[in-house]
Scaffold this active site. Structure first.
Site, PDB file in Angstrom:
ATOM      1  N   ASN A  68     -15.135  16.566 -11.842  1.00  0.00           N
ATOM      2  CA  ASN A  68     -13.825  17.192 -11.572  1.00  0.00           C
ATOM      3  C   ASN A  68     -13.893  17.967 -10.261  1.00  0.00           C
ATOM      4  O   ASN A  68     -13.007  17.864  -9.414  1.00  0.00           O
ATOM      5  CB  ASN A  68     -13.437  18.156 -12.697  1.00  0.00           C
ATOM      6  CG  ASN A  68     -13.420  17.478 -14.044  1.00  0.00           C
ATOM      7  OD1 ASN A  68     -13.359  16.254 -14.112  1.00  0.00           O
ATOM      8  ND2 ASN A  68     -13.494  18.253 -15.109  1.00  0.00           N
ATOM      9  N   ASP A  69     -14.943  18.743 -10.117  1.00  0.00           N
ATOM     10  CA  ASP A  69     -15.094  19.502  -8.880  1.00  0.00           C
ATOM     11  C   ASP A  69     -15.694  18.654  -7.757  1.00  0.00           C
ATOM     12  O   ASP A  69     -15.326  18.823  -6.595  1.00  0.00           O
ATOM     13  CB  ASP A  69     -15.964  20.742  -9.120  1.00  0.00           C
ATOM     14  CG  ASP A  69     -15.144  21.871  -9.715  1.00  0.00           C
ATOM     15  OD1 ASP A  69     -14.036  22.110  -9.204  1.00  0.00           O
ATOM     16  OD2 ASP A  69     -15.590  22.475 -10.697  1.00  0.00           O
ATOM     17  N   CYS A  81     -20.309  15.103 -16.919  1.00  0.00           N
ATOM     18  CA  CYS A  81     -19.513  15.860 -17.892  1.00  0.00           C
ATOM     19  C   CYS A  81     -18.093  16.106 -17.386  1.00  0.00           C
ATOM     20  O   CYS A  81     -17.317  16.807 -18.022  1.00  0.00           O
ATOM     21  CB  CYS A  81     -20.192  17.172 -18.256  1.00  0.00           C
ATOM     22  SG  CYS A  81     -20.379  18.290 -16.864  1.00  0.00           S
ATOM     23  N   ARG A 104      -7.790  20.531  -7.006  1.00  0.00           N
ATOM     24  CA  ARG A 104      -7.545  19.799  -8.248  1.00  0.00           C
ATOM     25  C   ARG A 104      -6.333  20.299  -9.032  1.00  0.00           C
ATOM     26  O   ARG A 104      -5.887  19.649  -9.969  1.00  0.00           O
ATOM     27  CB  ARG A 104      -8.807  19.791  -9.135  1.00  0.00           C
ATOM     28  CG  ARG A 104      -9.258  21.147  -9.593  1.00  0.00           C
ATOM     29  CD  ARG A 104     -10.665  21.096 -10.159  1.00  0.00           C
ATOM     30  NE  ARG A 104     -10.689  21.082 -11.606  1.00  0.00           N
ATOM     31  CZ  ARG A 104     -11.768  21.327 -12.341  1.00  0.00           C
ATOM     32  NH1 ARG A 104     -12.933  21.568 -11.761  1.00  0.00           N
ATOM     33  NH2 ARG A 104     -11.723  21.298 -13.638  1.00  0.00           N
ATOM     34  N   ARG A 106     -18.136  25.134 -22.249  1.00  0.00           N
ATOM     35  CA  ARG A 106     -17.579  25.917 -21.127  1.00  0.00           C
ATOM     36  C   ARG A 106     -17.457  27.372 -21.569  1.00  0.00           C
ATOM     37  O   ARG A 106     -16.421  27.797 -22.080  1.00  0.00           O
ATOM     38  CB  ARG A 106     -16.199  25.377 -20.754  1.00  0.00           C
ATOM     39  CG  ARG A 106     -16.210  24.012 -20.079  1.00  0.00           C
ATOM     40  CD  ARG A 106     -14.788  23.600 -19.735  1.00  0.00           C
ATOM     41  NE  ARG A 106     -14.722  22.591 -18.704  1.00  0.00           N
ATOM     42  CZ  ARG A 106     -14.496  21.293 -18.935  1.00  0.00           C
ATOM     43  NH1 ARG A 106     -14.345  20.855 -20.156  1.00  0.00           N
ATOM     44  NH2 ARG A 106     -14.439  20.446 -17.921  1.00  0.00           N
ATOM     45  N   HIS A 151      -5.194  29.515 -36.939  1.00  0.00           N
ATOM     46  CA  HIS A 151      -5.946  28.777 -37.965  1.00  0.00           C
ATOM     47  C   HIS A 151      -5.198  27.531 -38.401  1.00  0.00           C
ATOM     48  O   HIS A 151      -5.790  26.497 -38.680  1.00  0.00           O
ATOM     49  CB  HIS A 151      -6.226  29.693 -39.154  1.00  0.00           C
ATOM     50  CG  HIS A 151      -7.303  30.683 -38.856  1.00  0.00           C
ATOM     51  ND1 HIS A 151      -7.492  31.822 -39.572  1.00  0.00           N
ATOM     52  CD2 HIS A 151      -8.259  30.682 -37.903  1.00  0.00           C
ATOM     53  CE1 HIS A 151      -8.516  32.491 -39.083  1.00  0.00           C
ATOM     54  NE2 HIS A 151      -8.981  31.818 -38.051  1.00  0.00           N
ATOM     55  N   GLU A 181     -21.851  19.434  -8.525  1.00  0.00           N
ATOM     56  CA  GLU A 181     -20.391  19.361  -8.362  1.00  0.00           C
ATOM     57  C   GLU A 181     -19.936  19.766  -6.963  1.00  0.00           C
ATOM     58  O   GLU A 181     -18.753  19.846  -6.690  1.00  0.00           O
ATOM     59  CB  GLU A 181     -19.671  20.182  -9.437  1.00  0.00           C
ATOM     60  CG  GLU A 181     -20.148  21.607  -9.600  1.00  0.00           C
ATOM     61  CD  GLU A 181     -19.492  22.328 -10.787  1.00  0.00           C
ATOM     62  OE1 GLU A 181     -18.474  21.854 -11.316  1.00  0.00           O
ATOM     63  OE2 GLU A 181     -20.009  23.393 -11.160  1.00  0.00           O
ATOM     64  N   ARG A 229     -23.057  26.096 -20.573  1.00  0.00           N
ATOM     65  CA  ARG A 229     -22.913  26.381 -19.147  1.00  0.00           C
ATOM     66  C   ARG A 229     -22.624  27.855 -18.973  1.00  0.00           C
ATOM     67  O   ARG A 229     -21.758  28.412 -19.661  1.00  0.00           O
ATOM     68  CB  ARG A 229     -21.763  25.557 -18.562  1.00  0.00           C
ATOM     69  CG  ARG A 229     -21.560  25.860 -17.084  1.00  0.00           C
ATOM     70  CD  ARG A 229     -20.548  24.964 -16.463  1.00  0.00           C
ATOM     71  NE  ARG A 229     -19.201  25.283 -16.905  1.00  0.00           N
ATOM     72  CZ  ARG A 229     -18.134  24.582 -16.550  1.00  0.00           C
ATOM     73  NH1 ARG A 229     -18.284  23.509 -15.790  1.00  0.00           N
ATOM     74  NH2 ARG A 229     -16.944  24.932 -16.963  1.00  0.00           N
TER      75      ARG A 229
HETATM   76  C1  PEP Z   1     -16.398  19.510 -13.556  1.00  0.00           C
HETATM   77  O1  PEP Z   1     -16.216  20.175 -12.544  1.00  0.00           O
HETATM   78  O2  PEP Z   1     -16.401  18.262 -13.564  1.00  0.00           O
HETATM   79  C2  PEP Z   1     -16.643  20.159 -14.849  1.00  0.00           C
HETATM   80  C3  PEP Z   1     -17.054  19.468 -15.885  1.00  0.00           C
HETATM   81  O3  PEP Z   1     -16.420  21.472 -14.959  1.00  0.00           O
HETATM   82  P1  PEP Z   1     -14.991  22.181 -14.943  1.00  0.00           P
HETATM   83  O4  PEP Z   1     -13.954  21.110 -15.176  1.00  0.00           O
HETATM   84  O5  PEP Z   1     -15.031  23.183 -16.051  1.00  0.00           O
HETATM   85  O6  PEP Z   1     -14.938  22.770 -13.592  1.00  0.00           O
HETATM   86 MG    MG Z   2     -16.655  22.241 -12.411  1.00  0.00          MG
END
Ligand code: PEP
Ligand code: MG
Length: 579
Positions: free
Chosen positions: A462-463, A510, A473, A301, A194, A439, A341
């Site tokens: 990201n993916d 995202c 990654r 997430r 907290h 992704e 998600r």
């Molecule tokens: C992504 O893959 O870009 C994404 C937003 O999800 P995560 O980073 O949780 O895999």
């Molecule tokens: Mg992802």
């Protein structure tokens, strides 16, 4: 230099002010039989005094206090009235004749040991709440209630103070906020303590989980907190101090400028409205999202509710537990949309740390693949999300889809969850929009499959970068090859944004690149109108948007999309910012 957990950003520089826990100075003695009831009464009186104190703090909360604070103080009041604190120590005085302080500490130590056994990180950290409540009672018993140093000096040349403590309760932090305190360092605490949550809301640099900082740092030591790195530098060399002062001044200048943009609508110079949304991991993050002026949550997430749940009686959070978390987020966002998600477990986010992993976990049973393989678990989550949709707008986002049959199976399961809820007369939004994370390159190359079946798309760069470039990654050895500006990535991004626009369905990004102001113009030029990012990035991206004229950058972005040499692309993207 001490290393801990970064929980609240920024740099703080000041002199240390140490808060000594009362627990360290407690006397231990046995009470003679005839004084036992008087000793019991002494503890009861102290507990009542703390109760009154908490009620007063609660009643007098300043209107601008972080919204969680009232709830945290209520938690402390609840703990105080629970038999574990209000009754057990009294029994210890009566049966073992311990003095009140000793009896209370014995009980708290006992509870601490039980909490240490808990696997769930969030619940485990609640141990600190019990410790903090006990500390307050001890301070009343020993007559050592905190004496605060004088209020903020008007003379700005005086050094500001950094509170260093074994632990600080949220109620205590509130007392410090108007004083000359500029940062917090504590031995205890974690990301979800907290104290950490309140420090973030108060926007005060803090580093927690510092183990023994409170014994290593002396009163009046010069202390630098680097809240971004989670490090604390004690008695820094003059040159280090100077460097940090410069960095701090720069940060303050930038923040001041950005802070003014919170309520400004994100509209480009040519009048195009852009949706800036927040990525969150827990419902508690909604406060930061709102504070940054996000118009909704673009990515919740949900796997963070599941991770660390292993080892408990039930391996997964129940439908009701999940429902409460989703509902909390939706209610917190006050009518703004929340995109939840479904579970994206596997690869770098294993459900169970000890689980045997596949040889290539990123290519294995992850995300929707895992969910379709565990239909009961997936249905539980779908029901929980659907039930929360009765409390505000929710979009359902499905990760890692690549095949038409996966989309069809997922949609069928959503329908099944709806049927199950109808059977038990639970309310939900029957038209809940369902979207796909784009992704996997295969998804970006077969968009018609997705557009035909779904209501929106969200690009997880990201993916997408990981799978397009075949770069793990999380593997630092190939990190230099992880390039968001690789022409293949840009092509896939552009294809997805254009296909969505043509079909008239919303497309967001995202992944991390959405929160990088250096790439905002590139994405705008590609046609992106929805960006979802960490709340801390929202204002920096908004500033970029306000300064952009899309008509002006579009031709340059078109040229970038026809360029295949990486250095030329990087150059051109940099030059976009000068237009
Ligand atoms: C992504 O893959 O870009 C994404 C937003 O999800 P995560 O980073 O949780 O895999
Ligand atoms: Mg992802």
């Amino acid at each position: 230099m001490l290393h801990g957990i970064p929980v609240s950003r920024g740099i703080a520089i000041g002199r240390a002010h140490l808060l000594r826990p009362a627990a360290r100075d407690v006397k231990h003695y046995l009470v003679p039989e005839e004084r036992v009831e008087a000793e019991v009464q002494r503890l009861v009186d102290a507990i009542n005094a703390v109760n009154r104190e908490l009620q007063t703090v609660r009643r007098d909360l300043p209107p601008d206090a972080p919204s969680e604070l009232a709830a945290f103080i209520d938690v402390h009041a609840l703990i105080l009235s629970d038999p574990i604190i209000a009754e057990e120590p009294l029994k210890i005085i009566r049966t073992r004749h311990y003095n009140a302080e000793w009896a209370l500490l014995t009980q708290i130590d006992e509870l601490s040991a039980q909490f240490d056994e808990i696997e769930d990180e969030y619940l485990r950290e609640r141990k600190n709440d019990i410790g903090q409540v006990g500390e307050r009672v001890l301070k009343i018993l020993t007559g050592s209630a905190t004496v605060l140093p004088p209020s903020a000096p008007s003379d700005e040349s005086l050094p500001q103070m950094i509170v260093v403590a074994h632990d600080i309760s949220p109620a205590d932090m509130l007392q410090f906020r108007d004083r000359a305190f500029v940062g917090f360092v504590t031995d205890l605490g974690g990301q979800n303590s907290h104290t950490a949550i309140v420090a973030r809301s108060l926007d005060i640099p803090a580093a927690v989980g510092m183990s023994n900082a409170s014994t290593l740092i002396a009163e009046d030591d010069w202390v630098i907190i680097d809240g971004d790195a989670g490090i604390v530098i004690v008695e820094p060399a003059p040159v280090v101090l100077e460097q940090y002062r410069e960095a701090q001044a720069q940060l303050i200048r930038e923040r001041k400028k950005l802070g003014k943009l919170k309520k400004t609508p994100a509209v480009t110079r040519d009048g195009t409205r852009i949706h800036l949304l927040a990525n969150i991991e827990l419902p508690e993050d909604c406060a930061a999202a709102l504070d940054a002026g996000a118009v909704g949550v673009g990515l919740f997430r949900s796997e963070f509710l599941f991770m660390g749940h292993t080892g408990q009686a039930s391996r997964l959070p129940s439908e009701d537990e999940q429902f409460e978390s989703y509902r909390k987020a939706v209610v917190a966002m006050k009518g703004r949309p929340v995109t939840i998600r479904t579970l994206d477990i596997g690869a770098d986010k294993p459900l169970d740390k000890d689980e045997e992993t596949a040889l290539n976990p990123a290519l294995g049973l992850r995300a929707i693949r895992y969910c379709l393989a565990e239909p009961q678990m997936f249905l539980t989550q779908l029901r929980a999300i659907l039930r929360a949709s009765a409390y505000g707008p929710i979009n359902l986002l499905i990760p890692m889809l690549a095949h038409a049959f996966e989309i069809d199976q997922t949609l069928a399961m959503i329908e099944q969850a709806k049927v199950q809820l109808r059977a038990v007369k639970k309310k939900f939004d029957p038209n809940i929009p369902v979207g796909a994370m784009i992704e996997i390159p295969a998804a970006a190359l077969t968009l018609p499959l997705f557009i035909k079946r779904l209501n929106f798309l969200s690009i997880g760069t990201n993916d997408l970068i990981q799978y397009t470039l075949a770069i793990d990654r999380v593997d630092h050895e190939v990190a230099h090859l992880y390039n968001p500006l690789h022409p293949a990535v840009l092509q896939l991004l552009h294809m997805t944004i254009s296909a969505g626009a043509k079909a008239g369905i919303p497309v967001a990004v995202c992944g991390e690149i959405a929160g990088d102001p250096k790439l905002t113009r590139l994405l705008l030029g590609m046609g992106l109108r929805e960006f979802s990012m960490h709340p801390a990035q929202v204002l920096a991206v908004k500033q970029e948007i306000l300064n952009t004229d899309i008509d002006l950058i579009e031709p340059a972005v078109k040229r970038i999309l026809k360029t295949f040499e990486a250095p030329s692309i990087a150059d051109a993207v940099e030059r976009l910012r000068l237009l």
